[in-house]
Scaffold this motif. Structure first.
Motif, short mmCIF file in Angstrom:
data_model
loop_
_atom_site.label_atom_id
_atom_site.label_comp_id
_atom_site.label_asym_id
_atom_site.label_seq_id
_atom_site.Cartn_x
_atom_site.Cartn_y
_atom_site.Cartn_z
N ARG A 15 7.55 -28.07 5.32
CA ARG A 15 6.76 -27.40 6.35
C ARG A 15 6.36 -25.99 5.93
N ASP A 16 7.26 -25.28 5.27
CA ASP A 16 6.97 -23.91 4.85
C ASP A 16 5.79 -23.83 3.88
N GLN A 17 5.46 -24.93 3.25
CA GLN A 17 4.40 -24.94 2.24
C GLN A 17 3.04 -25.37 2.80
N ALA B 122 4.71 -28.01 13.17
CA ALA B 122 4.17 -27.61 11.87
C ALA B 122 2.66 -27.47 11.95
N SER C 232 1.88 -24.28 13.56
CA SER C 232 2.19 -23.13 12.69
C SER C 232 1.11 -22.86 11.65
N ASP D 77 -0.70 -19.70 12.40
CA ASP D 77 0.07 -18.45 12.52
C ASP D 77 -0.66 -17.26 11.91
#
Length: 174
Positions: free
Chosen positions: A116-118, A145, A148, A151
């Protein structure tokens, strides 16, 4: 059925990602029906019969070079780039090359060990579909996700999705 993030929504995807084992010869393989992503070796062996089929895409592993399919891009509607582990970032460069150097307009899908961070950075590099491993995230986590991805309203750096950096886009008073 695997889920993926595409076109601003979480969707079910019926496309099968064909993986060969070491005993299977790409030339002797009979391709299954339906939406499918085939490995590069299978594409090279069968491209005459599957080129231009909207339901068949090609997937590249991280060690495979996009130059190997550059001459075939007009007959390819979708390309999946594999992240064998989240620390292997070669697919980011492959996606950026497909969009910038080769002008590929079809779908570029991230598959494999995507986190998810990527997701935001994948979009910036040219991915327009993100498919985590089946079962890695719940539907609710995928929806979070997806949210986000908004964001950051205005990224500073130049990338595939925004070719000019913010300081070139910003209007300043004289």
């Amino acid at each position: 059925m695997p889920k993926l993030i595409k076109n601003g929504q979480v969707i079910d995807d019926a496309a099968q990602i064909l993986v060969l084992d070491e005993t299977q010869a790409p030339e002797a393989l009979t391709l299954p029906e339906g939406p499918l992503f085939v490995p590069l070796a299978v594409w090279q062996a069968h491209k005459g019969q599957i080129s231009g089929r909207a339901s068949v895409g090609v997937w590249l592993d991280s060690h495979e070079n996009v130059d190997e399919i550059a001459d075939d891009l007009e007959g390819i509607t979708a390309i999946a780039l594999n992240f064998p582990k989240f620390t292997d970032g070669r697919a980011y460069s492959a996606a950026a090359l497909l969009r910038s150097r080769y002008g590929f307009k079809g779908e570029i899908r991230a598959i494999g060990d995507v986190l998810r961070d990527q997701f935001f950075f994948m979009q910036r590099c040219g991915f327009d579909a993100i498919q985590p491993k089946a079962g890695k995230y719940s539907d609710a986590q995928l929806e979070e996700a997806l949210a986000s991805l908004k964001d950051f309203s205005t990224p500073y750096q130049a990338a595939i999705d925004q070719p000019e950096p913010l300081f070139r886009r910003a209007q300043r008073a004289a």
